[in-house]
Design a protein around this motif. Structure first.
Motif, PDB file in Angstrom:
ATOM      1  N   LEU A 286       0.832  -1.200   0.000  1.00  0.00           N
ATOM      2  CA  LEU A 286       0.000   0.000   0.000  1.00  0.00           C
ATOM      3  C   LEU A 286       0.870   1.256   0.000  1.00  0.00           C
ATOM      4  O   LEU A 286       0.628   2.195  -0.767  1.00  0.00           O
ATOM      5  N   PHE A 287       1.905   1.262   0.826  1.00  0.00           N
ATOM      6  CA  PHE A 287       2.801   2.407   0.902  1.00  0.00           C
ATOM      7  C   PHE A 287       3.494   2.646  -0.443  1.00  0.00           C
ATOM      8  O   PHE A 287       3.545   3.778  -0.946  1.00  0.00           O
ATOM      9  N   LEU A 288       4.025   1.572  -1.039  1.00  0.00           N
ATOM     10  CA  LEU A 288       4.754   1.733  -2.298  1.00  0.00           C
ATOM     11  C   LEU A 288       3.830   2.110  -3.448  1.00  0.00           C
ATOM     12  O   LEU A 288       4.216   2.887  -4.329  1.00  0.00           O
ATOM     13  N   VAL A 289       2.595   1.602  -3.463  1.00  0.00           N
ATOM     14  CA  VAL A 289       1.640   1.979  -4.512  1.00  0.00           C
ATOM     15  C   VAL A 289       1.274   3.453  -4.374  1.00  0.00           C
ATOM     16  O   VAL A 289       1.199   4.176  -5.371  1.00  0.00           O
ATOM     17  N   ARG A 290       1.075   3.918  -3.149  1.00  0.00           N
ATOM     18  CA  ARG A 290       0.746   5.336  -2.947  1.00  0.00           C
ATOM     19  C   ARG A 290       1.902   6.233  -3.398  1.00  0.00           C
ATOM     20  O   ARG A 290       1.674   7.294  -3.970  1.00  0.00           O
ATOM     21  N   VAL A 291       3.119   5.833  -3.120  1.00  0.00           N
ATOM     22  CA  VAL A 291       4.276   6.615  -3.549  1.00  0.00           C
ATOM     23  C   VAL A 291       4.360   6.631  -5.072  1.00  0.00           C
ATOM     24  O   VAL A 291       4.629   7.664  -5.681  1.00  0.00           O
ATOM     25  N   ASP A 292       4.096   5.486  -5.700  1.00  0.00           N
ATOM     26  CA  ASP A 292       4.150   5.413  -7.165  1.00  0.00           C
ATOM     27  C   ASP A 292       3.040   6.265  -7.785  1.00  0.00           C
ATOM     28  O   ASP A 292       3.246   6.882  -8.831  1.00  0.00           O
ATOM     29  N   GLU A 293       1.880   6.311  -7.150  1.00  0.00           N
ATOM     30  CA  GLU A 293       0.786   7.150  -7.659  1.00  0.00           C
ATOM     31  C   GLU A 293       1.104   8.630  -7.494  1.00  0.00           C
ATOM     32  O   GLU A 293       0.696   9.453  -8.300  1.00  0.00           O
ATOM     33  N   LEU A 294       1.831   8.961  -6.438  1.00  0.00           N
ATOM     34  CA  LEU A 294       2.177  10.355  -6.188  1.00  0.00           C
ATOM     35  C   LEU A 294       3.071  10.894  -7.305  1.00  0.00           C
ATOM     36  O   LEU A 294       2.798  11.933  -7.883  1.00  0.00           O
ATOM     37  N   HIS A 295       4.118  10.175  -7.613  1.00  0.00           N
ATOM     38  CA  HIS A 295       5.012  10.553  -8.698  1.00  0.00           C
ATOM     39  C   HIS A 295       5.833   9.324  -9.079  1.00  0.00           C
ATOM     40  O   HIS A 295       6.494   8.750  -8.207  1.00  0.00           O
TER      41      HIS A 295
ATOM     42  N   VAL B 198      12.409   6.470  -3.181  1.00  0.00           N
ATOM     43  CA  VAL B 198      11.873   6.019  -1.907  1.00  0.00           C
ATOM     44  C   VAL B 198      12.287   4.583  -1.589  1.00  0.00           C
ATOM     45  O   VAL B 198      12.542   4.258  -0.439  1.00  0.00           O
ATOM     46  N   VAL B 199      12.374   3.726  -2.602  1.00  0.00           N
ATOM     47  CA  VAL B 199      12.702   2.318  -2.354  1.00  0.00           C
ATOM     48  C   VAL B 199      14.074   2.167  -1.677  1.00  0.00           C
ATOM     49  O   VAL B 199      14.177   1.464  -0.664  1.00  0.00           O
ATOM     50  N   PRO B 200      15.149   2.805  -2.174  1.00  0.00           N
ATOM     51  CA  PRO B 200      16.415   2.681  -1.438  1.00  0.00           C
ATOM     52  C   PRO B 200      16.344   3.250  -0.029  1.00  0.00           C
ATOM     53  O   PRO B 200      16.912   2.683   0.906  1.00  0.00           O
ATOM     54  N   LEU B 201      15.619   4.348   0.139  1.00  0.00           N
ATOM     55  CA  LEU B 201      15.456   4.916   1.479  1.00  0.00           C
ATOM     56  C   LEU B 201      14.711   3.946   2.387  1.00  0.00           C
ATOM     57  O   LEU B 201      15.074   3.759   3.549  1.00  0.00           O
ATOM     58  N   PHE B 202      13.687   3.309   1.850  1.00  0.00           N
ATOM     59  CA  PHE B 202      12.919   2.324   2.602  1.00  0.00           C
ATOM     60  C   PHE B 202      13.804   1.148   3.013  1.00  0.00           C
ATOM     61  O   PHE B 202      13.755   0.679   4.152  1.00  0.00           O
TER      62      PHE B 202
ATOM     63  N   VAL C 112      16.124   2.282   5.832  1.00  0.00           N
ATOM     64  CA  VAL C 112      15.426   2.413   7.119  1.00  0.00           C
ATOM     65  C   VAL C 112      15.149   1.034   7.719  1.00  0.00           C
ATOM     66  O   VAL C 112      15.373   0.817   8.912  1.00  0.00           O
ATOM     67  N   VAL C 113      14.703   0.102   6.897  1.00  0.00           N
ATOM     68  CA  VAL C 113      14.437  -1.254   7.396  1.00  0.00           C
ATOM     69  C   VAL C 113      15.748  -1.906   7.836  1.00  0.00           C
ATOM     70  O   VAL C 113      15.803  -2.579   8.867  1.00  0.00           O
ATOM     71  N   GLY C 114      16.814  -1.705   7.078  1.00  0.00           N
ATOM     72  CA  GLY C 114      18.120  -2.255   7.461  1.00  0.00           C
ATOM     73  C   GLY C 114      18.634  -1.645   8.757  1.00  0.00           C
ATOM     74  O   GLY C 114      19.206  -2.345   9.599  1.00  0.00           O
ATOM     75  N   ALA C 115      18.424  -0.349   8.927  1.00  0.00           N
ATOM     76  CA  ALA C 115      18.848   0.303  10.167  1.00  0.00           C
ATOM     77  C   ALA C 115      18.049  -0.220  11.357  1.00  0.00           C
ATOM     78  O   ALA C 115      18.599  -0.413  12.441  1.00  0.00           O
ATOM     79  N   ALA C 116      16.771  -0.469  11.156  1.00  0.00           N
ATOM     80  CA  ALA C 116      15.951  -1.027  12.243  1.00  0.00           C
ATOM     81  C   ALA C 116      16.431  -2.430  12.601  1.00  0.00           C
ATOM     82  O   ALA C 116      16.520  -2.775  13.784  1.00  0.00           O
TER      83      ALA C 116
END
Length: 87
Positions: free
Chosen positions: A17-26, A33-37, A40-44
């Protein structure tokens, strides 16, 4: 640790859902966003590993302290026992 299949599906649905919303945004924003995501997951995950290592070290230190106290108490008990005096 056992993770329920419904929990995994809920997390996957949230990510989709998050990635689809980001793709719809632009559409180009998705590439940023994918590398940032992933970071963030790797840092967690790294933070969880660091916390687990810290807990393990603290537990080990407490074990060493308790073992040393036991040894000191045994040495004290041995040194204070009266010895028979032989003439």
């Amino acid at each position: 640790m056992k993770i329920d299949a419904r929990t995994i599906e809920a997390v996957n649905a949230f990510i989709r859902l998050f990635l689809v919303r980001v793709d719809e945004l632009h559409p180009g924003l998705f590439v940023l966003v994918v590398p940032l995501f992933v970071i963030v997951v790797g840092a967690a995950a790294a933070a969880v590993i660091v916390v687990a290592a810290a807990i393990t070290l603290v537990a080990g230190a407490i074990g060493v302290i308790l073992l040393a106290r036991r040894g000191i108490a045994a040495a004290h008990a041995y040194s204070t026992t009266p010895r028979p005096v032989t003439p």
